[in-house]
Motif scaffolding. Structure first.
Motif, PDB file in Angstrom:
ATOM      1  N   PRO A 178      11.094 -23.041 -16.603  1.00  0.00           N
ATOM      2  CA  PRO A 178      10.240 -24.176 -16.947  1.00  0.00           C
ATOM      3  C   PRO A 178       9.849 -24.997 -15.722  1.00  0.00           C
ATOM      4  N   PHE A 179       8.714 -25.655 -15.849  1.00  0.00           N
ATOM      5  CA  PHE A 179       8.219 -26.524 -14.778  1.00  0.00           C
ATOM      6  C   PHE A 179       8.519 -27.981 -15.116  1.00  0.00           C
ATOM      7  N   PHE A 180       9.022 -28.728 -14.122  1.00  0.00           N
ATOM      8  CA  PHE A 180       9.308 -30.150 -14.282  1.00  0.00           C
ATOM      9  C   PHE A 180       8.608 -30.938 -13.173  1.00  0.00           C
ATOM     10  N   PRO A 181       7.903 -32.010 -13.504  1.00  0.00           N
ATOM     11  CA  PRO A 181       7.327 -32.883 -12.475  1.00  0.00           C
ATOM     12  C   PRO A 181       8.375 -33.909 -12.043  1.00  0.00           C
ATOM     13  N   VAL A 200      10.920 -27.303  -9.997  1.00  0.00           N
ATOM     14  CA  VAL A 200      10.860 -28.762  -9.959  1.00  0.00           C
ATOM     15  C   VAL A 200       9.842 -29.155  -8.892  1.00  0.00           C
ATOM     16  N   GLY A 201       8.708 -29.649  -9.330  1.00  0.00           N
ATOM     17  CA  GLY A 201       7.672 -30.072  -8.419  1.00  0.00           C
ATOM     18  C   GLY A 201       7.792 -31.546  -8.086  1.00  0.00           C
ATOM     19  N   GLY A 202       6.773 -32.069  -7.433  1.00  0.00           N
ATOM     20  CA  GLY A 202       6.735 -33.492  -7.154  1.00  0.00           C
ATOM     21  C   GLY A 202       6.432 -34.295  -8.405  1.00  0.00           C
ATOM     22  N   GLU A 203       6.777 -35.569  -8.392  1.00  0.00           N
ATOM     23  CA  GLU A 203       6.609 -36.404  -9.574  1.00  0.00           C
ATOM     24  C   GLU A 203       5.150 -36.545  -9.979  1.00  0.00           C
ATOM     25  N   ASP A 204       4.225 -36.382  -9.035  1.00  0.00           N
ATOM     26  CA  ASP A 204       2.801 -36.527  -9.335  1.00  0.00           C
ATOM     27  C   ASP A 204       2.103 -35.195  -9.568  1.00  0.00           C
ATOM     28  N   ASP A 205       2.853 -34.104  -9.599  1.00  0.00           N
ATOM     29  CA  ASP A 205       2.217 -32.790  -9.713  1.00  0.00           C
ATOM     30  C   ASP A 205       1.626 -32.541 -11.095  1.00  0.00           C
ATOM     31  N   ALA A 206       2.210 -33.134 -12.135  1.00  0.00           N
ATOM     32  CA  ALA A 206       1.710 -32.992 -13.507  1.00  0.00           C
ATOM     33  C   ALA A 206       2.246 -34.167 -14.318  1.00  0.00           C
TER      34      ALA A 206
END
Length: 477
Positions: free
Chosen positions: A313-316, A297-303
């Protein structure tokens, strides 16, 4: 279209490369005396002629393993890497291509011997000193460095290497992985992976598979990851940043989650349901296909999107439960059973979307039938392009991920199959499909043939003709 020819008489070779508008490349020989000769190995193709990305992937070989050693410095966004690609020649090869965009290539070797190489666009063409025989296993090593690129897809979304507040994330669908390592970047060529990433001490480097080592020397930490199950390169990821890491289990499956500091509280509740979702998915789709699970779980602006990177899985930003269900369902549909070409994208997204419908149904919300009926009756209000083109025939690469046709209408195809065969036979078909093509590749023809074989007394012609391939809104639900 790209085509290469190399003539190799028994004499001294002189390479001449001609760059024409049609991208022809000829390697000719100059002789210092007589001697016989003839056509020997030829270069592998630059691209596998995918219907939407014809330059993606390469011909002439099949990759079995990638070993990547990466070193990233977030302050100046510099990446240095060594990629060791183990492959088997599928023809006699005088040269072969790897997909790599940007970056500076410093050296290439084949079987430990220096190899000549040149670059045109995304093609890194490697010419070994000794030609490779059909069936021969070989190892190519490429050293490279530079500032990895952020690429823009035909649909306008960004992929490749995306710098973030405290690091970066590598996202690859459909072609972004070529921004950070050279390879055969097409979903039809899956391989195992070892990825070691060195970053400044205090940061985390998260990738696919299982963490096999973590060592710190001289203010820098190396994280080593191993992926034992075959993986398409678009599902490979590296996430560098100030993540909070948690380890747990879902049954016997290790679970590894990495969460950006600002998302820890917001994502805690939904990530706590990850074992529950996996257990539910196994009941519906068959045994979990990988040896670890998790999420990034990245930052909201990462993608600008979530992506089903294999194992985690990756989540922005913090996902909701429906999105978690969707991306975890992709571990079966897309990650384990991977499309042969990008035309088969609906097999990924249709089943992952239908998983959301099933979850909603099992959680006491709308049934899948109610969701289907609402889409048929007034789905255009939410998805303006719902009937713009059939799921199995996107009009161009720019529309490959259009949510209406490729996600929602594709899920309607899955539901029509369920309507036709009934629940018991439907789940037998779904679980049989994921088992039959586990860790492999499949296309739309494979799927329709499988469904027909499993339910030989049913007529699926109207589903294929009207819902899967037909233009416009089908005449009846």
């Amino acid at each position: 279209m790209s085509r290469s020819v190399r003539l190799v008489p028994a004499c001294t070779s002189l390479l001449v490369t001609l760059s024409l508008s049609l991208s022809f490349s000829l390697a000719l020989t100059a002789c210092s005396g007589g001697g016989g000769g003839g056509v020997q190995g030829t270069p592998g193709g630059s691209g596998v002629r995918d219907p939407y990305f014809p330059k993606a992937g390469n011909g002439g070989y099949d990759v079995s393993h990638y070993s990547l050693r990466l070193d990233y410095e977030p302050d100046d966004e510099q990446l240095s890497g060594t990629a060791v690609v183990t492959a088997r020649a599928t023809q006699d090869l005088s040269a072969f291509d790897l997909d790599l965009t940007g970056m500076d290539v410093e050296e290439a070797t084949v079987e430990g011997e220096a190899a000549r190489w040149n670059r045109v666009g995304q093609e890194l063409t490697v010419r070994p000193g000794d030609e490779l025989d059909d069936g021969e296993t070989f190892e190519v090593r490429v050293r490279y460095s530079g500032t990895p690129q952020t690429l823009t897809d035909p649909d306008g979304s960004e992929e490749g290497w995306l710098p973030t507040e405290t690091g970066a994330v590598g996202l690859g669908e459909p072609n972004g992985s070529m921004a950070w390592f050279p390879g055969n970047h097409h979903p039809s060529d899956k391989a195992t992976y070892d990825i070691a990433v060195t970053v400044p001490e205090g940061l985390q480097a998260v990738s696919n598979g299982e963490l096999t080592g973590e060592t710190t020397t001289g203010g820098r930490t190396t994280f080593s990851w191993h992926t034992a199950e075959p993986m398409a390169s678009y599902l490979a990821t590296v996430a560098v940043g100030d993540y909070k890491v948690s380890r747990s289990t879902a049954g016997d499956v290790p679970v590894y989650t990495a969460v950006a500091p600002g998302q820890v509280k917001a994502s805690a509740k939904v990530l706590a349901r990850l074992p529950e979702v996996l257990d539910w998915a196994e009941t519906n789709f068959g045994p979990y296909p990988f040896s670890s699970a998790g999420a990034i779980v990245g930052g909201e602006d990462d993608a600008g999107y979530a992506l089903e990177t294999q194992n985690r899985p990756f989540f922005p930003g913090a996902p909701d439960t429906g999105l978690l269900v969707h991306e975890l369902a992709h571990q079966w549909f897309g990650d384990s059973v991977t499309p042969k070409t990008w035309r088969d994208m609906w097999l990924n997204e249709g089943f992952a979307t239908y998983a959301e419908w099933l979850w909603e149904e099992d959680e006491g919300g709308d049934t899948a039938q109610e969701t289907f009926d609402a889409l048929y009756d007034h789905g255009e209000e939410t998805y303006e392009d719902l009937w713009a083109f059939p799921p199995a025939k996107p009009t161009s690469a720019a529309h490959l991920s259009d949510e209406g046709p490729v996600y929602q209408r594709a899920a309607m195809v899955v539901h029509k199959i369920r309507q036709t065969v009934g629940d018991d036979a439907f789940y037998d078909i779904v679980q049989g499909w994921t088992a039959a093509h586990r860790h492999g590749n499949a296309d739309t023809d494979d799927f329709t043939a499988y469904v027909e074989e499993q339910a030989p007394d049913e007529d699926f012609d109207a589903i294929w003709e009207d819902w899967l391939y037909g233009d416009g809104k089908p005449g009846s639900p």
